[in-house]
Design a protein around this motif. Sequence first.
Motif, mmCIF file in Angstrom:
data_model
loop_
_atom_site.group_PDB
_atom_site.id
_atom_site.type_symbol
_atom_site.label_atom_id
_atom_site.label_comp_id
_atom_site.label_asym_id
_atom_site.label_seq_id
_atom_site.Cartn_x
_atom_site.Cartn_y
_atom_site.Cartn_z
ATOM 1 N N ALA A 121 0.855 -1.269 -0.090
ATOM 2 C CA ALA A 121 -0.022 0.069 0.163
ATOM 3 C C ALA A 121 0.746 1.241 -0.020
ATOM 4 O O ALA A 121 2.000 1.205 0.138
ATOM 5 C CB ALA A 121 -0.834 -0.028 1.235
ATOM 6 N N ALA A 122 0.219 2.308 -0.044
ATOM 7 C CA ALA A 122 1.018 3.828 -0.247
ATOM 8 C C ALA A 122 -0.020 4.517 0.813
ATOM 9 O O ALA A 122 -1.520 4.356 0.882
ATOM 10 C CB ALA A 122 0.748 4.278 -1.583
ATOM 11 N N VAL A 123 0.751 5.196 1.819
ATOM 12 C CA VAL A 123 -0.194 5.860 2.892
ATOM 13 C C VAL A 123 -0.121 7.129 2.301
ATOM 14 O O VAL A 123 0.880 8.098 1.980
ATOM 15 C CB VAL A 123 0.551 5.778 4.227
ATOM 16 C CG1 VAL A 123 -0.109 6.652 5.163
ATOM 17 C CG2 VAL A 123 0.974 4.254 4.526
ATOM 18 N N VAL A 124 -1.439 7.768 2.305
ATOM 19 C CA VAL A 124 -1.636 9.079 1.688
ATOM 20 C C VAL A 124 -2.084 9.905 2.911
ATOM 21 O O VAL A 124 -3.002 9.472 3.694
ATOM 22 C CB VAL A 124 -2.584 9.006 0.630
ATOM 23 C CG1 VAL A 124 -3.053 10.555 0.066
ATOM 24 C CG2 VAL A 124 -2.044 7.985 -0.488
ATOM 25 N N LEU A 125 -1.982 11.413 2.892
ATOM 26 C CA LEU A 125 -2.296 12.347 3.788
ATOM 27 C C LEU A 125 -3.154 13.414 3.050
ATOM 28 O O LEU A 125 -2.639 13.934 1.862
ATOM 29 C CB LEU A 125 -0.980 12.976 4.479
ATOM 30 C CG LEU A 125 -1.454 14.007 5.483
ATOM 31 C CD1 LEU A 125 -1.213 13.545 6.682
ATOM 32 C CD2 LEU A 125 -0.426 15.375 5.019
ATOM 33 N N MET A 126 -4.146 13.589 3.624
ATOM 34 C CA MET A 126 -5.161 14.526 3.000
ATOM 35 C C MET A 126 -5.633 15.590 4.047
ATOM 36 O O MET A 126 -6.106 15.053 5.309
ATOM 37 C CB MET A 126 -6.425 13.990 2.451
ATOM 38 C CG MET A 126 -7.653 14.869 1.790
ATOM 39 S SD MET A 126 -8.846 14.145 1.445
ATOM 40 C CE MET A 126 -8.654 12.874 0.179
ATOM 41 N N ASN A 127 -5.491 16.695 3.878
ATOM 42 C CA ASN A 127 -5.844 17.909 4.810
ATOM 43 C C ASN A 127 -7.388 17.907 4.748
ATOM 44 O O ASN A 127 -8.105 17.908 3.679
ATOM 45 C CB ASN A 127 -5.247 19.292 4.455
ATOM 46 C CG ASN A 127 -3.807 19.110 4.903
ATOM 47 O OD1 ASN A 127 -3.403 18.483 5.928
ATOM 48 N ND2 ASN A 127 -2.982 19.983 4.171
ATOM 49 N N ARG A 128 -8.109 18.304 5.974
ATOM 50 C CA ARG A 128 -9.216 18.449 6.001
ATOM 51 C C ARG A 128 -9.879 19.790 5.943
ATOM 52 O O ARG A 128 -9.000 20.773 6.348
ATOM 53 C CB ARG A 128 -10.131 17.830 7.154
ATOM 54 C CG ARG A 128 -9.912 16.089 7.091
ATOM 55 C CD ARG A 128 -10.424 15.486 8.338
ATOM 56 N NE ARG A 128 -10.008 14.347 8.305
ATOM 57 C CZ ARG A 128 -10.467 13.365 9.360
ATOM 58 N NH1 ARG A 128 -11.222 14.047 10.467
ATOM 59 N NH2 ARG A 128 -10.396 12.295 9.520
#
Length: 97
Positions: free
Chosen positions: A47-54
């Motif tokens: 997997a690839a760990v992804v960061l998304m700002n809210r």
Amino acid sequence: MKSDPRQSDIVGLVWFTGAPRAHRLSPGDIIRIDRRLCRVIRVNDCAAVVLMNRPPRIFKTGFDRAVRFQQPPHLFRISANAEVELLSHQQQKHKPV
């Protein structure tokens, strides 16, 4: 173990210009998911760990004051070979061996 003098030696030269990319995504890439910008944090085989700002939550209290809360970023996992829109690709720097 003795080598057989009747058998010829096989010698080959392999030239690599760089390490082949094992996955489509790499750490530091900027991608777009659901019209939101995301950053790839880690990539491994599964997997690839992804960061998304809210977005911040803005509302008014009962005393008519505006309050703003910044939510923590959302972490999620996608496939390391996912077909997502790649906006900025970071070249991995390999250390000499």
